[in-house]
Write a protein that holds these residues in place. Structure first.
Motif, PDB file in Angstrom:
ATOM      1  N   GLU A  87       2.055  10.045  -7.797  1.00  0.00           N
ATOM      2  CA  GLU A  87       2.940  10.512  -8.859  1.00  0.00           C
ATOM      3  C   GLU A  87       2.237  10.516 -10.203  1.00  0.00           C
ATOM      4  O   GLU A  87       2.331  11.482 -10.967  1.00  0.00           O
ATOM      5  N   ARG A  88       1.516   9.427 -10.518  1.00  0.00           N
ATOM      6  CA  ARG A  88       0.804   9.373 -11.797  1.00  0.00           C
ATOM      7  C   ARG A  88      -0.238  10.486 -11.877  1.00  0.00           C
ATOM      8  O   ARG A  88      -0.429  11.099 -12.940  1.00  0.00           O
ATOM      9  N   ALA A  89      -0.934  10.742 -10.779  1.00  0.00           N
ATOM     10  CA  ALA A  89      -1.946  11.797 -10.780  1.00  0.00           C
ATOM     11  C   ALA A  89      -1.308  13.164 -10.992  1.00  0.00           C
ATOM     12  O   ALA A  89      -1.823  13.999 -11.751  1.00  0.00           O
ATOM     13  N   ALA A  90      -0.164  13.407 -10.333  1.00  0.00           N
ATOM     14  CA  ALA A  90       0.517  14.693 -10.496  1.00  0.00           C
ATOM     15  C   ALA A  90       1.018  14.866 -11.925  1.00  0.00           C
ATOM     16  O   ALA A  90       0.897  15.954 -12.514  1.00  0.00           O
ATOM     17  N   LEU A  91       1.572  13.807 -12.525  1.00  0.00           N
ATOM     18  CA  LEU A  91       2.050  13.892 -13.900  1.00  0.00           C
ATOM     19  C   LEU A  91       0.901  14.106 -14.875  1.00  0.00           C
ATOM     20  O   LEU A  91       1.017  14.871 -15.845  1.00  0.00           O
ATOM     21  N   GLU A  92      -0.231  13.442 -14.640  1.00  0.00           N
ATOM     22  CA  GLU A  92      -1.381  13.604 -15.524  1.00  0.00           C
ATOM     23  C   GLU A  92      -1.918  15.033 -15.462  1.00  0.00           C
ATOM     24  O   GLU A  92      -2.256  15.626 -16.497  1.00  0.00           O
ATOM     25  N   CYS A  93      -1.997  15.601 -14.271  1.00  0.00           N
ATOM     26  CA  CYS A  93      -2.459  16.987 -14.141  1.00  0.00           C
ATOM     27  C   CYS A  93      -1.507  17.943 -14.857  1.00  0.00           C
ATOM     28  O   CYS A  93      -1.937  18.884 -15.529  1.00  0.00           O
ATOM     29  N   GLY A  94      -0.201  17.705 -14.722  1.00  0.00           N
ATOM     30  CA  GLY A  94       0.770  18.555 -15.406  1.00  0.00           C
ATOM     31  C   GLY A  94       0.671  18.457 -16.913  1.00  0.00           C
ATOM     32  O   GLY A  94       0.774  19.457 -17.634  1.00  0.00           O
ATOM     33  N   GLU A  95       0.449  17.244 -17.445  1.00  0.00           N
ATOM     34  CA  GLU A  95       0.331  17.072 -18.893  1.00  0.00           C
ATOM     35  C   GLU A  95      -0.946  17.713 -19.424  1.00  0.00           C
ATOM     36  O   GLU A  95      -0.967  18.264 -20.522  1.00  0.00           O
TER      37      GLU A  95
ATOM     38  N   ARG B 221       9.345  13.287  -6.727  1.00  0.00           N
ATOM     39  CA  ARG B 221       9.940  12.038  -6.274  1.00  0.00           C
ATOM     40  C   ARG B 221      10.952  12.293  -5.161  1.00  0.00           C
ATOM     41  O   ARG B 221      11.059  11.501  -4.227  1.00  0.00           O
ATOM     42  N   ALA B 222      11.699  13.375  -5.280  1.00  0.00           N
ATOM     43  CA  ALA B 222      12.649  13.700  -4.226  1.00  0.00           C
ATOM     44  C   ALA B 222      11.920  13.987  -2.918  1.00  0.00           C
ATOM     45  O   ALA B 222      12.358  13.560  -1.835  1.00  0.00           O
ATOM     46  N   LEU B 223      10.796  14.688  -3.011  1.00  0.00           N
ATOM     47  CA  LEU B 223      10.025  14.977  -1.804  1.00  0.00           C
ATOM     48  C   LEU B 223       9.380  13.716  -1.251  1.00  0.00           C
ATOM     49  O   LEU B 223       9.226  13.572  -0.032  1.00  0.00           O
ATOM     50  N   ALA B 224       9.000  12.781  -2.148  1.00  0.00           N
ATOM     51  CA  ALA B 224       8.459  11.513  -1.668  1.00  0.00           C
ATOM     52  C   ALA B 224       9.506  10.744  -0.876  1.00  0.00           C
ATOM     53  O   ALA B 224       9.218  10.162   0.173  1.00  0.00           O
ATOM     54  N   MET B 225      10.748  10.739  -1.384  1.00  0.00           N
ATOM     55  CA  MET B 225      11.827  10.087  -0.653  1.00  0.00           C
ATOM     56  C   MET B 225      12.072  10.800   0.678  1.00  0.00           C
ATOM     57  O   MET B 225      12.335  10.159   1.697  1.00  0.00           O
TER      58      MET B 225
ATOM     59  N   LEU C  66       0.829  -1.207   0.000  1.00  0.00           N
ATOM     60  CA  LEU C  66       0.000   0.000   0.000  1.00  0.00           C
ATOM     61  C   LEU C  66       0.863   1.257   0.000  1.00  0.00           C
ATOM     62  O   LEU C  66       0.533   2.244  -0.672  1.00  0.00           O
ATOM     63  N   GLY C  67       1.978   1.236   0.747  1.00  0.00           N
ATOM     64  CA  GLY C  67       2.888   2.373   0.708  1.00  0.00           C
ATOM     65  C   GLY C  67       3.490   2.557  -0.681  1.00  0.00           C
ATOM     66  O   GLY C  67       3.637   3.687  -1.159  1.00  0.00           O
ATOM     67  N   PHE C  68       3.845   1.450  -1.321  1.00  0.00           N
ATOM     68  CA  PHE C  68       4.372   1.484  -2.689  1.00  0.00           C
ATOM     69  C   PHE C  68       3.342   2.074  -3.652  1.00  0.00           C
ATOM     70  O   PHE C  68       3.642   2.974  -4.448  1.00  0.00           O
ATOM     71  N   LEU C  69       2.106   1.569  -3.573  1.00  0.00           N
ATOM     72  CA  LEU C  69       1.060   2.023  -4.493  1.00  0.00           C
ATOM     73  C   LEU C  69       0.637   3.456  -4.201  1.00  0.00           C
ATOM     74  O   LEU C  69       0.209   4.172  -5.117  1.00  0.00           O
ATOM     75  N   LEU C  70       0.750   3.882  -2.965  1.00  0.00           N
ATOM     76  CA  LEU C  70       0.382   5.256  -2.613  1.00  0.00           C
ATOM     77  C   LEU C  70       1.231   6.256  -3.389  1.00  0.00           C
ATOM     78  O   LEU C  70       0.712   7.213  -3.977  1.00  0.00           O
ATOM     79  N   VAL C  71       2.547   6.027  -3.423  1.00  0.00           N
ATOM     80  CA  VAL C  71       3.425   6.932  -4.163  1.00  0.00           C
ATOM     81  C   VAL C  71       3.160   6.827  -5.661  1.00  0.00           C
ATOM     82  O   VAL C  71       3.170   7.821  -6.389  1.00  0.00           O
ATOM     83  N   LEU C  72       2.929   5.601  -6.143  1.00  0.00           N
ATOM     84  CA  LEU C  72       2.652   5.412  -7.564  1.00  0.00           C
ATOM     85  C   LEU C  72       1.425   6.195  -7.998  1.00  0.00           C
ATOM     86  O   LEU C  72       1.440   6.906  -9.009  1.00  0.00           O
ATOM     87  N   VAL C  73       0.343   6.092  -7.240  1.00  0.00           N
ATOM     88  CA  VAL C  73      -0.897   6.789  -7.595  1.00  0.00           C
ATOM     89  C   VAL C  73      -0.704   8.298  -7.525  1.00  0.00           C
ATOM     90  O   VAL C  73      -1.126   9.044  -8.430  1.00  0.00           O
TER      91      VAL C  73
END
Length: 286
Positions: free
Chosen positions: A109-117, A142-146, A100-107
């Motif tokens: 990040e994908r949402a942020a990239l989609e909004c930017g595009e 991603r740096a802030l996620a880390m 769930l922690g893995f998927l949380l960052v994935l979702v």
């Protein structure tokens, strides 16, 4: 009183060492002035051999920290917390929290990239003058996620010190954390530098990371009178989410970026192995 004095000494040592190791790469690189400007869209700057090797070594550090420290520590503590609560499940609950922690960052990040595009495709929006590089620098998100993952893990490390009732034991735990935090702070600093964050954001991120373990020590000292199975289980759930985040950024961001260079592949691999071996040694000694 003796235990509190030892814990306060650990607090200061963790704060100062993390600040020093986190700010040192920026000082050596001479990047303070360059990061004072707002980041722009441009290809990644070529890195010198020493900086490339240091970045690869940091990749090895994060790989070892993920596989030998963050994930196994979380799994072990989660099993202990479930056993203390007398919870017996055949379902891999600890691994589910990690996923769930893995998927949380994935979702996110994908949402942020989609909004930017979508904003980039809006009518009247100017197209970028330069194409995206083949091996782009790590995105600030991603740096802030880390940073968030490492910060939560650092708070939990600080809790391990603050909850110790014996001064000698608190000092031993702190010594292991000091070595761990030093190399992790360097790796995080390099990741932030390659993300081209502004100077204020870089300094604030390093300072926030440096404050996390002392914060954990303070919380541990306050919670030392109210420990119980429920508190341990809640702590493990947070640690599992942080471990999943750490897993995602390590394998889908740091390692692909560090190993994507077209030149100097063998020195990079050797540097990565060196960073990995250093963390293995610290783990073995700790």
């Amino acid at each position: 009183m003796a235990a509190q004095g030892a814990e306060l000494g650990c607090l200061l040592a963790l704060l100062l060492l993390t600040l020093l190791c986190g700010l040192l790469p920026a000082r050596l690189r001479g990047a303070t002035a360059a990061h004072g400007r707002r980041p722009v869209c441009r290809p990644a700057e070529p890195r010198g051999p020493w900086l490339s090797a240091l970045g690869a070594a940091a990749g090895g550090v994060f790989l070892a920290a993920c596989l030998l420290d963050v994930v196994p520590d979380y799994l072990g503590e989660m099993r202990e917390a479930l056993r203390a609560r007398r919870i017996q499940v055949s379902f891999p609950l600890a691994e589910l929290v990690l996923a769930l922690g893995f998927l949380l960052v994935l979702v996110l990040e994908r949402a942020a990239l989609e909004c930017g595009e979508r904003r980039a495709r809006a009518p009247g929006e100017a197209a970028p003058l330069l194409p995206a590089p083949a091996a782009p620098a790590p995105a600030p998100f991603r740096a802030l996620a880390m940073l968030l993952a490492l910060s939560l893990h650092s708070v939990l490390e600080g809790l391990a010190v603050g909850l110790q009732a014996v001064p000698a034991r608190a000092l031993r735990v702190c010594a292991a954390i000091l070595l761990h935090k030093a190399v992790i702070a360097v790796g995080l600093s390099l990741l932030l530098l390659r993300s081209r964050v502004a100077t204020r954001c870089f300094v604030a991120s390093v300072a926030a990371f440096a404050l996390m373990s002392p914060l954990g020590i303070v919380l541990g000292m306050g919670l030392s009178q109210s420990r119980g199975p429920s508190a341990a289980l809640a702590q493990c759930l947070l640690q599992g989410l942080a471990a999943g985040t750490f897993l995602y950024v390590t394998f889908l961001e740091i390692l692909p970026h560090e190993l994507s260079a077209a030149r100097g592949r063998l020195p990079q691999v050797l540097a990565l192995l060196l960073g990995f071996s250093a963390m293995v040694t610290l783990r073995f000694l700790g």
